[in-house]
Design an enzyme around this catalytic site. Structure first.
Site, PDB file in Angstrom:
ATOM      1  N   TYR A  20      36.886  25.303  39.052  1.00  0.00           N
ATOM      2  CA  TYR A  20      37.104  24.262  38.023  1.00  0.00           C
ATOM      3  C   TYR A  20      37.565  22.942  38.622  1.00  0.00           C
ATOM      4  O   TYR A  20      38.341  22.215  38.001  1.00  0.00           O
ATOM      5  CB  TYR A  20      38.172  24.717  37.009  1.00  0.00           C
ATOM      6  CG  TYR A  20      37.944  26.068  36.393  1.00  0.00           C
ATOM      7  CD1 TYR A  20      36.816  26.318  35.628  1.00  0.00           C
ATOM      8  CD2 TYR A  20      38.868  27.089  36.553  1.00  0.00           C
ATOM      9  CE1 TYR A  20      36.606  27.564  35.050  1.00  0.00           C
ATOM     10  CE2 TYR A  20      38.667  28.336  35.979  1.00  0.00           C
ATOM     11  CZ  TYR A  20      37.526  28.563  35.227  1.00  0.00           C
ATOM     12  OH  TYR A  20      37.327  29.781  34.664  1.00  0.00           O
ATOM     13  N   TYR A 148      36.058  31.699  24.069  1.00  0.00           N
ATOM     14  CA  TYR A 148      35.909  31.718  25.525  1.00  0.00           C
ATOM     15  C   TYR A 148      36.042  33.171  25.973  1.00  0.00           C
ATOM     16  O   TYR A 148      37.030  33.845  25.644  1.00  0.00           O
ATOM     17  CB  TYR A 148      36.978  30.860  26.232  1.00  0.00           C
ATOM     18  CG  TYR A 148      36.853  30.953  27.733  1.00  0.00           C
ATOM     19  CD1 TYR A 148      35.854  30.256  28.403  1.00  0.00           C
ATOM     20  CD2 TYR A 148      37.694  31.782  28.480  1.00  0.00           C
ATOM     21  CE1 TYR A 148      35.699  30.366  29.783  1.00  0.00           C
ATOM     22  CE2 TYR A 148      37.540  31.899  29.853  1.00  0.00           C
ATOM     23  CZ  TYR A 148      36.547  31.192  30.503  1.00  0.00           C
ATOM     24  OH  TYR A 148      36.393  31.321  31.860  1.00  0.00           O
ATOM     25  N   ASP A 254      38.256  41.065  22.524  1.00  0.00           N
ATOM     26  CA  ASP A 254      38.521  40.576  23.882  1.00  0.00           C
ATOM     27  C   ASP A 254      40.013  40.241  23.960  1.00  0.00           C
ATOM     28  O   ASP A 254      40.447  39.159  23.576  1.00  0.00           O
ATOM     29  CB  ASP A 254      37.645  39.351  24.163  1.00  0.00           C
ATOM     30  CG  ASP A 254      37.937  38.725  25.524  1.00  0.00           C
ATOM     31  OD1 ASP A 254      38.890  39.181  26.195  1.00  0.00           O
ATOM     32  OD2 ASP A 254      37.228  37.776  25.906  1.00  0.00           O
ATOM     33  N   LYS A 283      43.897  40.368  33.099  1.00  0.00           N
ATOM     34  CA  LYS A 283      45.044  39.457  33.290  1.00  0.00           C
ATOM     35  C   LYS A 283      46.383  40.166  33.481  1.00  0.00           C
ATOM     36  O   LYS A 283      46.700  40.571  34.584  1.00  0.00           O
ATOM     37  CB  LYS A 283      45.096  38.455  32.130  1.00  0.00           C
ATOM     38  CG  LYS A 283      43.927  37.452  32.194  1.00  0.00           C
ATOM     39  CD  LYS A 283      44.208  36.202  31.453  1.00  0.00           C
ATOM     40  CE  LYS A 283      43.014  35.263  31.401  1.00  0.00           C
ATOM     41  NZ  LYS A 283      42.940  34.349  32.504  1.00  0.00           N
TER      42      LYS A 283
HETATM   43  C1  LIG Z   1      39.855  35.833  26.257  1.00  0.00           C
HETATM   44  C2  LIG Z   1      39.357  35.781  27.664  1.00  0.00           C
HETATM   45  N1  LIG Z   1      38.344  36.572  28.039  1.00  0.00           N
HETATM   46  C3  LIG Z   1      37.865  36.584  29.290  1.00  0.00           C
HETATM   47  C4  LIG Z   1      38.403  35.759  30.251  1.00  0.00           C
HETATM   48  C5  LIG Z   1      37.866  35.758  31.652  1.00  0.00           C
HETATM   49  O1  LIG Z   1      38.786  36.327  32.523  1.00  0.00           O
HETATM   50  P1  LIG Z   1      38.683  36.117  34.099  1.00  0.00           P
HETATM   51  O2  LIG Z   1      39.060  34.712  34.368  1.00  0.00           O
HETATM   52  O3  LIG Z   1      39.618  37.111  34.684  1.00  0.00           O
HETATM   53  O4  LIG Z   1      37.256  36.400  34.472  1.00  0.00           O
HETATM   54  C6  LIG Z   1      39.469  34.918  29.909  1.00  0.00           C
HETATM   55  C7  LIG Z   1      40.042  34.010  30.915  1.00  0.00           C
HETATM   56  O5  LIG Z   1      40.791  33.117  30.628  1.00  0.00           O
HETATM   57  C8  LIG Z   1      39.946  34.923  28.583  1.00  0.00           C
HETATM   58  O6  LIG Z   1      40.957  34.117  28.188  1.00  0.00           O
END
Ligand SMILES: Cc1ncc(COP(=O)(O)O)c(C=O)c1O
Length: 456
Positions: A20, A148, A254, A283
């Site tokens: 980024y 996202y 998610d 995470k």
């Molecule tokens: C809701 C959500 N899903 C998926 C992801 C992607 O995770 P990663 O950065 O570990 O690939 C993120 C990352 O911020 C997220 O906030």
């Protein structure tokens, strides 16, 4: 010049490409040499409070002795082994511990490496589920505006159109979109106090129009993160579950950001007392130590892959699937929820954030304040009456980040969305220090904005 004569930032500049980051414009990266609790320590001796939990992963603080010990102890036994044909204690125990606390019905754990892969797995699993069930017309996906879900191609397809995805548009598969409950910018221009979650009609219309074609609806329950820190009324989440049931499609939650206490419940789905068919986690799963992800599924989904026919196998995996070091740290992190009362701390943090951030609504550049669990977000606007803002590319984001960094607070606004999401171990005094700074910097920013306006 030899590398030993260069600073770490210069050596980094010579061979590293950061995520980024527009490498042509970005200042040199700051070397971090140590972490402890909520603080990161720089090579030049500064102490930074980690106000975004190092990209939302850290919960118990940096370099926690119990997590360090779990990692070292597992490394002495087994660092890694292929996860097809073999298994190991940390992976099995973690699956047992997770299925015991996940929303009911999520009984199967599929491991991968990060949030994006957890989502890729969920999308492929949902898609193949219907193929294996001989219902192959169910192959479409529905996601929400402002969503996202990660940066890999499938996850980007599910994510909303944005500067992150626009370049890759021709590579993405089509996904139907419905409105989220973004109350500050209500798609129906209603007030939350008077509405009946009417924005759900948008999802209902998509599902009715695509009846029997939809494989799954994917949502970020209660908190849409990177799309603007949008906090939901729980009724919207229960409405999504209801609509998925009514139209017979799967619901994917998610919880990569929200899982493991970030919203004040262990999983955000608990706010609406619902269980999805598939849940993505990553995470905070390892307390912020190592990349690991889980896609949890119901027995019904798992059963659809059991067959004499090998073509029905779920052909997905990664080299580091169920890495024993990561699983061992994840187990130790779960233990800290019990021994250190991590969840109660998030709930106390939520009260603290609310009390301190709500008054900022008086500030002339603050449009909205949103708090859930350990997350406090401030939506900044340049025209408060008309709620106008420049979005992700708003210059205010980098300007504020720089002002905070100079004073020892690491924040990374999402354009005009300033948010504070510290590790759960933050003390009231540490939080007050950061919140005082946020208040001061926003007061200065509002003063500069009004000075600019009066010069026009
Ligand atoms: C809701 C959500 N899903 C998926 C992801 C992607 O995770 P990663 O950065 O570990 O690939 C993120 C990352 O911020 C997220 O906030």
């Amino acid at each position: 010049m030899k590398p030993q004569n260069l600073s770490l930032s210069q050596r980094d500049r010579a061979c590293v490409w950061h995520p980024y980051t527009q490498m042509k414009l970005a200042p040199d990266s700051i070397p971090i040499v140590r972490g402890e609790g909520v603080y990161l320590y720089t090579e030049d001796g500064r102490k930074l409070l980690d106000g975004i939990s190092s990209w939302w992963v850290n919960i118990h603080g940096h370099a926690h002795p119990k997590l360090n010990e779990a990692l070292a102890s597992q490394a002495r036994k087994l660092e890694h082994v292929a996860f097809a044909g073999f298994t190991h204690e940390p992976a099995v125990e973690l699956a047992e511990r997770l299925t015991a606390i996940l929303p009911s019905g999520l009984t199967r754990v599929f491991y991968s490496d990060n949030g994006s892969t957890a989502v890729e797995v969920a999308i492929k699993m949902a898609y193949q589920y219907w193929q294996n069930r001989r219902d192959p017309q169910r192959r479409e996906f529905v996601a929400l505006h402002h969503a996202y879900h990660g940066d890999t191609v499938g996850a980007m397809s599910a994510g909303a159109d944005s500067i992150f995805t626009s370049t890759f548009k021709p590579l993405l598969f089509p996904v139907h979109r419905a409105d989220p409950p973004y109350c500050y910018r209500c798609p129906l221009a209603l007030e939350r106090s008077k509405c009946s979650i009417d924005c759900l009609q948008s999802l209902q219309k998509v599902l009715a129009a695509r009846d029997r074609s939809v494989a799954a609806v994917i949502v970020e329950p209660m908190l849409q993160g990177a799309g603007g820190m949008i906090v939901w009324p729980a009724e919207f989440l229960s409405g999504v579950r209801r609509l998925c049931d009514r139209y017979g499609c799967l619901m994917i939650a998610d919880e990569v950001l929200t899982g493991f206490g970030r919203t004040g419940c262990m999983f955000a789905c608990e706010h609406a007392s619902i269980s999805p068919d598939i849940m993505c986690l990553s995470k905070a799963l390892t307390g912020g130590y190592l990349p690991l992800a889980v896609t949890a599924a119901t027995e019904q989904i798992y059963d659809a892959f059991l067959d004499e026919d090998r073509a029905k196998t779920f052909f997905h995996g990664h080299s580091y699937t169920a890495n024993p070091l990561a699983c061992a740290v994840a187990l130790a992190s779960l233990e800290l929820f019990r021994s250190e009362g991590a969840l109660a701390r998030v709930q106390a943090l939520e009260r603290h954030l609310r009390a301190r951030l709500e008054p900022l609504r008086e500030n002339s550049i603050v449009g909205d304040v949103r708090v859930i669990g350990g997350v406090g977000a401030i939506e900044l606007v340049h025209d408060k009456a008309n709620r106008l803002a420049a979005g992700y590319l708003d210059h205010i984001g980098p300007q504020l980040a720089e002002a905070f960094l100079k004073r020892g607070l690491f924040l990374r606004p999402l354009g005009n969305i300033l948010y504070f999401m510290p590790p759960y171990v933050i003390t009231d005094d540490q939080a007050d220090w950061a919140l005082d700074l946020i208040e001061d910097v926003l007061t200065d920013a509002a003063r500069s904005a009004s000075a600019r306006l009066s010069r026009l």
